[in-house]
Scaffold this motif. Structure first.
Motif: not given
Length: 141
Positions: A63-89
């Motif tokens: 969540x490389x958005x300087x205006x993102x809330x701390x809660x949104x940053x935390x939510x995205x960090x948790x999704x990343x840690x679970x491997x739920x963000x899209x990847x690359x082929x």
């Protein structure tokens, strides 16, 4: 109507540790480092395949958005840690050799090489941040 000529220029992959990601994408996958920029306490590292000089993969903070809330940053960090963000082929000429090289370097295996019904042989790994990376080889029909 004239057809537009549109090409992929950049894609973005969220990473939680740029140094670990850089070691993986550069040292294991053989990507070249094209840029390394810091801005407002964040870092973006651009890598790419030497065989595709016009396509960049930007390793960015979650969540490389300087205006993102701390809660949104935390939510995205948790999704990343679970491997739920899209990847690359990625496309490779030799799926099995690519698999062995990445596994030997300590890559986290998600799927060993296998023939898929949609015409490719592929394998899958997680990068150090948890993103899924697939490596596909076209099968001759």
């Amino acid at each position: 109507m004239t057809r537009m000529d549109i090409k992929l220029s950049q894609c973005f992959v969220a990473v939680d540790d740029h140094d670990q990601a850089l070691a993986f994408y550069r040292d294991v996958l053989g990507m070249e480092v094209r840029n390394d920029v810091g801005f407002e306490g964040m870092r973006w590292v651009t890598v790419g395949s030497p065989s595709q000089p016009d396509v960049d993969i930007v390793l960015e903070p979650p969540l490389a958005d300087p205006n993102a809330s701390p809660a949104d940053r935390q939510a995205v960090a948790e999704l990343l840690a679970k491997g739920l963000l899209r990847g690359v082929i990625f496309q490779t000429d030799d799926c099995d050799a690519t698999f062995e090289r990445i596994r030997a370097a300590g890559g986290e295996v998600l799927q060993e090489p296998m023939d898929q019904p949609y015409g490719v042989r592929d394998c899958a790994f997680r990068d150090p941040s948890g993103n899924m990376l697939r490596f596909t080889q076209s099968r001759k029909r």
